[in-house]
Design a protein around this motif. Structure first.
Motif: not given
Length: 475
Positions: A173-179, A184-190, A329-330, A335-343
């Motif tokens: 239920q957690i995704c580590v991000t670069s700050g 917030l960018y990932l969430i807004a984009t989603l 939620s999982s 979904y956010i992790t799939r977006l993170r694959e871009l970076t």
């Protein structure tokens, strides 16, 4: 009224109320004659001010019913760039670059006394012992290779333990991000697309405004009072528009330092469930309370899974680590992790260092130490601010976070003060950085945690001198 035409003062006054959300979208403005009487000016003055506001798209007239506050249109988003075009530069900067302006202060002015940066300062680094963990991580060969896109598994496990939120019980239920900014960018984009509406309290963190504006989103402002976001105004806004999400910094808010009350938190969650609108909770300052612990996070109170939680080690430790996290939620995290694959992923070395730091239980003692120090720093800065009340300056003593949100004496221009102080060797942020557009308004933000005691005293003496000079010049 000064040298400017009278109508500009009326225009600036109304404009600030609209940009700050004090006059929410859909608000009916008083008739021209009535407002003229209220403000003690001529009707022609009001007509001219209304004309300027209409030209800017802030208000619009409806036949037979008066003038209403309009939602600000989204700023132009980036389009295909013609590198030979004279307009390229404007396409690349659809909103003010406050992030670059603030982060470059120490590079451009290395000796400036910095009340602008929102962080714990270099003088807390030694006592944190974090460098020992970074050095140990640097000796591991695995630190130099990729880890999971979702984040180092051990770090995510430690974050579940650290948060202690029943709704977040698994590392999945957690995704580590670069700050938190990337989070917030990932969430807004989603959640939203260009042209969609989003809601946020106003003023708010300038990095969020810059992000939303750059993505072409239409921002609907909700004002704050002493108890945080005016949730009572929110339902009326939602009845007129369908925003994609609500972004909020409910605890030790940036820039005002205010905290949303428990009653309003519950009301906000109920509204979110009623209208089916997600809440993005930016909780960066939760553990930086100077006295009493704040109310439970929105995520802790979330019964329906509507809250997406965002936090960062930039405030808990140091911004250069570039480690934040999203919890939810999982399905959302997938979904956010799939977006993170871009970076691909964030710094593996930093993640190993932080995982060991948390495994050894070093984070809590660090926070206990620095929050005591921050409380001393807040008292020191407040001791320098208190005598300035006699000249009309006002502020609230912060209960947590990093900032004093200061109301300047009547008639004093915040940007002019900021520029004069920068020339004298002191930097801070101007209040309109936290609004949708640059505006004439009476606030500045001072960070009390970045500098040590000696430099804080010196910086406050410079600020005091410039304040009195500007006050004298305005007479």
């Amino acid at each position: 009224m000064g040298r400017n035409p009278v109508y500009t003062h009326v225009y600036n006054q109304l404009r600030y109320k609209i940009l700050s959300g004090e006059l929410p979208i859909g608000s009916l403005l008083p008739p021209e004659r009535k407002l003229a009487v209220q403000l003690g000016v001529s009707r022609n003055t009001i007509v001219r001010a209304f004309s300027e506001l209409e030209a800017e798209g802030l208000i619009a007239g409806k036949m037979g019913s008066g003038r209403y506050v309009e939602a600000l249109p989204p700023t132009p988003s980036l389009t295909r760039v013609d590198w030979k075009s004279q307009s390229t530069r404007s396409l690349l900067h659809p909103s003010p670059s406050h992030m670059e302006e603030i982060l470059s202060i120490t590079d451009k002015y290395p000796h400036t006394i910095n009340f602008a940066h929102g962080d714990g300062g270099k003088y807390t680094l030694v006592q944190s012992r974090l460098t020992e963990y970074v050095e140990a991580a640097a000796k591991r060969s695995s630190s130099y290779f990729f880890t999971s896109v979702q984040g180092l598994p051990e770090l995510r496990e430690r974050l579940v333990e650290w948060m202690g939120i029943p709704q977040i019980s698994s590392p999945d239920q957690i995704c580590v991000t670069s700050g938190s900014q990337e989070g917030l960018y990932l969430i807004a984009t989603l959640l939203a697309r260009q042209g969609d509406c989003i809601v946020t309290e106003m003023p708010t963190y300038f990095g969020s405004l810059q992000l939303f504006q750059s993505l072409g989103m239409q921002i609907i402002a909700v004002p704050l009072d002493q108890d945080g976001m005016r949730v009572d105004l929110l339902e009326g806004i939602l009845a007129r528009s369908r925003p994609r999400f609500i972004y909020t910094v409910p605890t030790f808010h940036n820039p005002t330092g205010r905290t949303l009350t428990l009653a309003r938190r519950r009301q906000l969650l109920a509204i979110s469930e009623k209208y089916g609108i997600p809440i993005v909770e930016d909780d960066a300052y939760r553990h930086l309370h100077l006295e009493h612990e704040p109310p439970p996070s929105l995520k802790q109170l979330d019964q329906w899974g509507n809250v997406i939680y965002l936090n960062t080690f930039s405030k808990l430790l140091f911004p250069g680590l570039r480690i934040g996290w999203i919890a939810g939620s999982s399905p959302i995290i997938q979904y956010i992790t799939r977006l993170r694959e871009l970076t691909i992923s964030t710094s593996t070395l930093s993640q190993f260092a932080l995982a060991k730091y948390m495994r050894d239980g070093a984070l809590r003692p660090h926070l206990d130490t620095v929050t005591r120090l921050y409380a001393e720093q807040a008292r020191l800065m407040e001791s320098q601010l208190r005598p300035l009340r006699s000249m009309g300056l006002d502020y609230e003593v912060p209960a947590g976070g990093f900032y004093f949100w200061i109301s300047l004496p009547e008639g004093m221009k915040a940007r002019k003060l900021m520029e004069r102080c920068m020339e004298a060797g002191v930097s801070f942020t101007c209040g309109d950085m936290f609004l949708l557009r640059e505006a004439e308004q009476p606030y500045i933000r001072l960070c009390f945690t970045h500098e040590g005691a000696e430099r804080t005293l010196h910086g406050m003496s410079i600020l005091t001198r410039v304040l009195y000079q500007q006050k004298e010049d305005s007479r």
